[in-house]
Design an enzyme around this catalytic site. Sequence first.
Site, PDB file in Angstrom:
ATOM      1  N   SER A   7       6.452 -44.272   4.827  1.00 54.63           N
ATOM      2  CA  SER A   7       8.038 -43.711   4.476  1.00 54.63           C
ATOM      3  C   SER A   7       8.919 -44.024   5.556  1.00 54.63           C
ATOM      4  CB  SER A   7       7.728 -42.070   4.384  1.00 54.63           C
ATOM      5  OG  SER A   7       9.310 -41.582   4.461  1.00 54.63           O
ATOM      6  N   HIS A  32       7.506 -46.509   1.010  1.00 55.32           N
ATOM      7  CA  HIS A  32       7.989 -45.125   0.431  1.00 55.32           C
ATOM      8  C   HIS A  32       9.125 -44.819   0.798  1.00 55.32           C
ATOM      9  CE1 HIS A  32       6.998 -41.418  -1.386  1.00 55.32           C
ATOM     10  NE2 HIS A  32       7.753 -40.869  -0.499  1.00 55.32           N
ATOM     11  N   ASP A  34      12.102 -42.272   0.722  1.00 51.50           N
ATOM     12  CA  ASP A  34      12.606 -40.908   0.329  1.00 51.50           C
ATOM     13  C   ASP A  34      14.138 -40.762   0.013  1.00 51.50           C
ATOM     14  OD1 ASP A  34      10.340 -39.340   0.432  1.00 51.50           O
ATOM     15  OD2 ASP A  34      10.009 -39.840   2.435  1.00 51.50           O
ATOM     16  N   MET A  36      17.082 -38.298  -0.525  1.00 49.88           N
ATOM     17  CA  MET A  36      17.495 -37.033  -0.323  1.00 49.88           C
ATOM     18  C   MET A  36      18.973 -36.922  -0.444  1.00 49.88           C
ATOM     19  SD  MET A  36      14.928 -35.648   2.441  1.00 49.88           S
ATOM     20  CE  MET A  36      15.461 -36.517   3.921  1.00 49.88           C
ATOM     21  N   HIS A  65      10.992 -42.122  -4.052  1.00 50.39           N
ATOM     22  CA  HIS A  65      10.930 -40.780  -4.331  1.00 50.39           C
ATOM     23  C   HIS A  65      12.136 -40.111  -4.475  1.00 50.39           C
ATOM     24  CE1 HIS A  65       9.231 -36.866  -2.257  1.00 50.39           C
ATOM     25  NE2 HIS A  65       9.438 -36.622  -3.679  1.00 50.39           N
ATOM     26  N   MET A  67      14.343 -36.975  -4.214  1.00 51.21           N
ATOM     27  CA  MET A  67      14.340 -35.629  -3.978  1.00 51.21           C
ATOM     28  C   MET A  67      16.013 -35.497  -4.223  1.00 51.21           C
ATOM     29  SD  MET A  67      11.673 -35.160  -0.680  1.00 51.21           S
ATOM     30  CE  MET A  67      12.223 -36.914  -0.006  1.00 51.21           C
ATOM     31  N   MET A 136       3.229 -33.022  -3.390  1.00 49.08           N
ATOM     32  CA  MET A 136       3.775 -32.574  -1.958  1.00 49.08           C
ATOM     33  C   MET A 136       2.686 -31.557  -1.311  1.00 49.08           C
ATOM     34  SD  MET A 136       6.457 -34.514  -1.804  1.00 49.08           S
ATOM     35  CE  MET A 136       6.968 -33.623  -0.240  1.00 49.08           C
ATOM     36  N   ASP A 174       1.951 -36.566  -0.007  1.00 49.40           N
ATOM     37  CA  ASP A 174       2.785 -36.806   0.770  1.00 49.40           C
ATOM     38  C   ASP A 174       3.473 -35.472   1.760  1.00 49.40           C
ATOM     39  OD1 ASP A 174       5.342 -37.343   2.273  1.00 49.40           O
ATOM     40  OD2 ASP A 174       6.738 -37.744   0.449  1.00 49.40           O
TER      41      ASP A 174
END
Length: 221
Positions: A7, A32, A34, A36, A65, A67, A136, A174
Amino acid sequence: MLILSPSILAADFKRLGEQIAETTQAGAEYIHLDVMDGMFVPQISFGMPVIETIRGCTDKVFDVHLMIEDPGRYIEAFAKAGADIITVHAEACTHLDRVIGQIKAAGKKAGVALNPATPLCALDYVLDGLDMVLIMTVNPGFGGQKLIPYCLQKVKDLRALCKKRGIQMDIQVDGGIKASNTKEVIEAGANVLVGGSAVFSGDVAENTKAFMDVFAQMNDL
């Protein structure tokens, strides 16, 4: 196949391209990403421009991913930015089936993430259409957290459910993943592991190799 997905949220952004290269040269197959939004989770990270920029740094799989609230609004944009796998949270989708369909229509692999307290039954009617489920193992939004032990039982239950239903699917974990607990996580049934600070704190190549060494040991069993 056992896969490490570092990540970049934990990477040094001044050396991002270099550190991505270090992880992939040491054996990581995925990157990865992330994303957000400060709404679904408290933090804000990065979006399409960063993904577009680093897409030119590597040909490895971009494991995105999301979020974010209402991710269906942005599926096409993330697909165009360079995502290969797009994972959305079941908790963030009013119409989960529709969003999975959007990901597939964009020609990408579809994943669904579940927060620690979200039961597996949230996936009962969509599981057969997924390429990956992300369990998660911490509450999302912050790096450096410790793995929540009961989440490993959730991984075991999901792997058993997939076997019962004859589904071949990746299970990703994760949160709090490090080389020292990798064996336990794999034995629970996960095959795609996200490593953040465990990869990017210190010697990136050596940290990645530590994961790959465990993977090799597990493959020999």
